[in-house]
Design a protein around this motif. Structure first.
Motif, short mmCIF file in Angstrom:
data_model
loop_
_atom_site.label_atom_id
_atom_site.label_comp_id
_atom_site.label_asym_id
_atom_site.label_seq_id
_atom_site.Cartn_x
_atom_site.Cartn_y
_atom_site.Cartn_z
N MET A 1 0.83 -1.16 0.30
CA MET A 1 0.00 0.08 -0.07
C MET A 1 0.81 1.42 -0.01
SD MET A 1 -2.87 1.01 2.79
CE MET A 1 -4.34 0.14 2.12
N ILE A 2 0.47 2.30 -1.02
CA ILE A 2 1.13 3.41 -0.89
C ILE A 2 0.08 4.55 -0.21
CG2 ILE A 2 2.36 5.25 -2.18
CD1 ILE A 2 3.00 2.98 -4.12
N VAL A 3 0.32 5.28 0.41
CA VAL A 3 -0.30 6.49 1.04
C VAL A 3 0.36 7.72 0.61
CG1 VAL A 3 -1.31 7.53 3.06
CG2 VAL A 3 -1.29 4.93 2.70
N ASP A 4 -0.26 8.84 0.02
CA ASP A 4 0.65 10.11 -0.06
C ASP A 4 -0.62 11.10 -0.70
OD1 ASP A 4 2.58 12.03 -0.44
OD2 ASP A 4 4.06 10.79 -0.97
N THR A 5 0.24 11.89 -1.33
CA THR A 5 -1.12 12.89 -2.15
C THR A 5 -0.63 12.79 -3.47
OG1 THR A 5 0.51 14.92 -2.24
CG2 THR A 5 -0.89 14.52 -0.07
N LEU A 6 -1.72 13.05 -4.42
CA LEU A 6 -1.45 13.00 -5.96
C LEU A 6 -0.21 13.80 -6.32
CD1 LEU A 6 -2.25 12.11 -8.50
CD2 LEU A 6 -3.98 13.87 -8.80
N GLY A 7 -0.01 14.99 -5.66
CA GLY A 7 0.76 15.93 -6.11
C GLY A 7 2.30 15.19 -5.79
N HIS A 8 2.56 14.59 -4.49
CA HIS A 8 3.66 14.20 -4.26
C HIS A 8 4.15 12.87 -5.00
CE1 HIS A 8 3.45 16.05 0.14
NE2 HIS A 8 4.03 16.73 -0.59
N LEU A 9 3.01 12.21 -5.27
CA LEU A 9 3.27 11.02 -6.15
C LEU A 9 3.62 11.40 -7.69
CD1 LEU A 9 0.59 8.66 -5.00
CD2 LEU A 9 3.02 8.41 -4.64
N LEU A 10 3.15 12.47 -8.30
CA LEU A 10 3.26 12.87 -9.60
C LEU A 10 4.98 13.32 -9.49
CD1 LEU A 10 0.25 14.74 -10.46
CD2 LEU A 10 1.11 12.62 -11.70
N GLU A 11 5.44 14.13 -8.47
CA GLU A 11 6.65 14.53 -8.71
C GLU A 11 7.80 13.29 -8.46
OE1 GLU A 11 7.27 16.96 -4.84
OE2 GLU A 11 5.63 18.29 -5.44
N ASN A 12 7.29 12.26 -8.03
CA ASN A 12 8.21 11.18 -8.31
C ASN A 12 7.57 9.99 -9.02
OD1 ASN A 12 10.11 11.96 -6.10
ND2 ASN A 12 8.26 12.12 -4.85
N GLU A 13 6.88 10.29 -9.85
CA GLU A 13 6.14 9.13 -10.79
C GLU A 13 7.24 8.07 -11.34
OE1 GLU A 13 4.04 9.96 -14.16
OE2 GLU A 13 4.95 12.00 -14.29
N ALA A 14 8.43 8.50 -11.73
CA ALA A 14 9.47 7.58 -12.40
C ALA A 14 9.70 6.57 -11.44
CB ALA A 14 10.38 8.36 -12.64
N ALA A 15 9.63 6.59 -9.96
CA ALA A 15 9.73 5.45 -9.15
C ALA A 15 8.56 4.51 -8.98
CB ALA A 15 9.85 6.19 -7.98
N TYR A 16 7.54 4.81 -9.86
CA TYR A 16 6.73 3.73 -10.02
C TYR A 16 6.31 3.10 -11.22
CZ TYR A 16 5.47 6.24 -5.65
OH TYR A 16 5.92 6.92 -4.61
N GLY A 17 5.77 1.83 -11.34
CA GLY A 17 5.75 1.21 -12.50
C GLY A 17 4.68 1.78 -13.83
N GLU A 18 4.63 1.46 -14.53
CA GLU A 18 3.85 1.88 -15.86
C GLU A 18 2.57 2.14 -15.57
OE1 GLU A 18 4.44 0.57 -19.76
OE2 GLU A 18 6.50 -0.02 -19.48
N GLU A 19 1.98 0.99 -14.80
CA GLU A 19 0.59 1.00 -14.35
C GLU A 19 0.10 2.23 -13.77
OE1 GLU A 19 2.43 -1.58 -13.91
OE2 GLU A 19 1.55 -3.18 -15.18
N ILE A 20 0.89 2.64 -12.44
CA ILE A 20 0.63 3.50 -11.49
C ILE A 20 1.00 5.13 -12.22
CG2 ILE A 20 1.53 4.55 -9.47
CD1 ILE A 20 1.89 2.04 -8.28
N GLN A 21 1.80 5.07 -13.06
CA GLN A 21 2.32 6.48 -13.89
C GLN A 21 1.09 6.58 -14.52
OE1 GLN A 21 5.89 6.52 -15.76
NE2 GLN A 21 7.01 4.99 -14.44
N ARG A 22 0.51 5.60 -15.38
CA ARG A 22 -0.54 6.03 -16.19
C ARG A 22 -1.80 6.38 -15.52
NH1 ARG A 22 0.93 1.51 -18.91
NH2 ARG A 22 -0.53 0.05 -18.26
N GLY A 23 -2.09 5.95 -14.29
CA GLY A 23 -3.09 6.22 -13.30
C GLY A 23 -2.95 7.45 -12.68
N LEU A 24 -1.77 7.91 -12.26
CA LEU A 24 -1.43 9.36 -11.69
C LEU A 24 -1.60 10.27 -12.69
CD1 LEU A 24 1.75 8.47 -9.87
CD2 LEU A 24 -0.40 8.83 -8.94
N GLN A 25 -1.16 10.24 -14.01
CA GLN A 25 -1.49 11.22 -15.23
C GLN A 25 -2.91 11.17 -15.49
OE1 GLN A 25 1.12 9.57 -17.89
NE2 GLN A 25 2.86 9.94 -16.90
#
Length: 150
Positions: A1-25
């Motif tokens: 489980m990952i808990v954060d804000t959308l803004g913080h996760l977008l700042e570090n989106e390269a650290a996550y797999g393609e699925e999560i990157q697409r979801g964040l975007q």
């Protein structure tokens, strides 16, 4: 489980797999204001629910986990607690349903996070999660649950 804000996760989106990157975007680029509650299809790999409900006591909530879809819970309005447990620590209540992509569990609530507007909680298949728990008082919550096929 990952808990954060959308803004913080977008700042570090390269650290996550393609699925999560697409979801964040997708979450960043979509205006959810005015959309009706219920299911909304995006493409073959993603769909989402706009959920609206009043939080309640943990004893009235339930544990679930998924096998095919990753869950991204993005809070738009209100505050809720979301329980977490590894599925190995829970007892199966209802066997896996491929139609719902869900297995339901029973178990004690030991760990939970409080999520308010802008919070994002990512639940993997091994993450049992219990949503809709009141955070001190009953409150109306509006959120997006983005489902991404793994």
């Amino acid at each position: 489980m990952i808990v954060d804000t959308l803004g913080h996760l977008l700042e570090n989106e390269a650290a996550y797999g393609e699925e999560i990157q697409r979801g964040l975007q997708f979450l960043r680029d979509t205006d959810f204001a005015g959309l009706a509650a219920g299911r909304h299809d995006v493409n073959e790999e993603m769909f989402y629910f706009i959920n609206e409900y009043e939080t309640k006591d943990a004893g009235d909530c339930f544990w679930e986990a998924h096998r095919i879809n990753l869950d991204l819970h993005y809070i738009l309005e209100g505050t809720e607690r979301i329980g977490y447990s590894a599925i190995e620590q829970l007892k199966v209540r209802d066997e896996y349903s491929a139609e719902k992509d869900a297995v339901f569990f029973t178990g004690e609530l030991v760990s939970a996070v409080t999520a308010g507007p802008g919070a994002l909680v990512v639940c993997y298949p091994q993450d049992g999660h219990m949503t809709g728990i009141e955070a001190g008082k009953k409150e109306a919550v509006r959120k997006v649950v983005l489902k991404i096929k793994l």
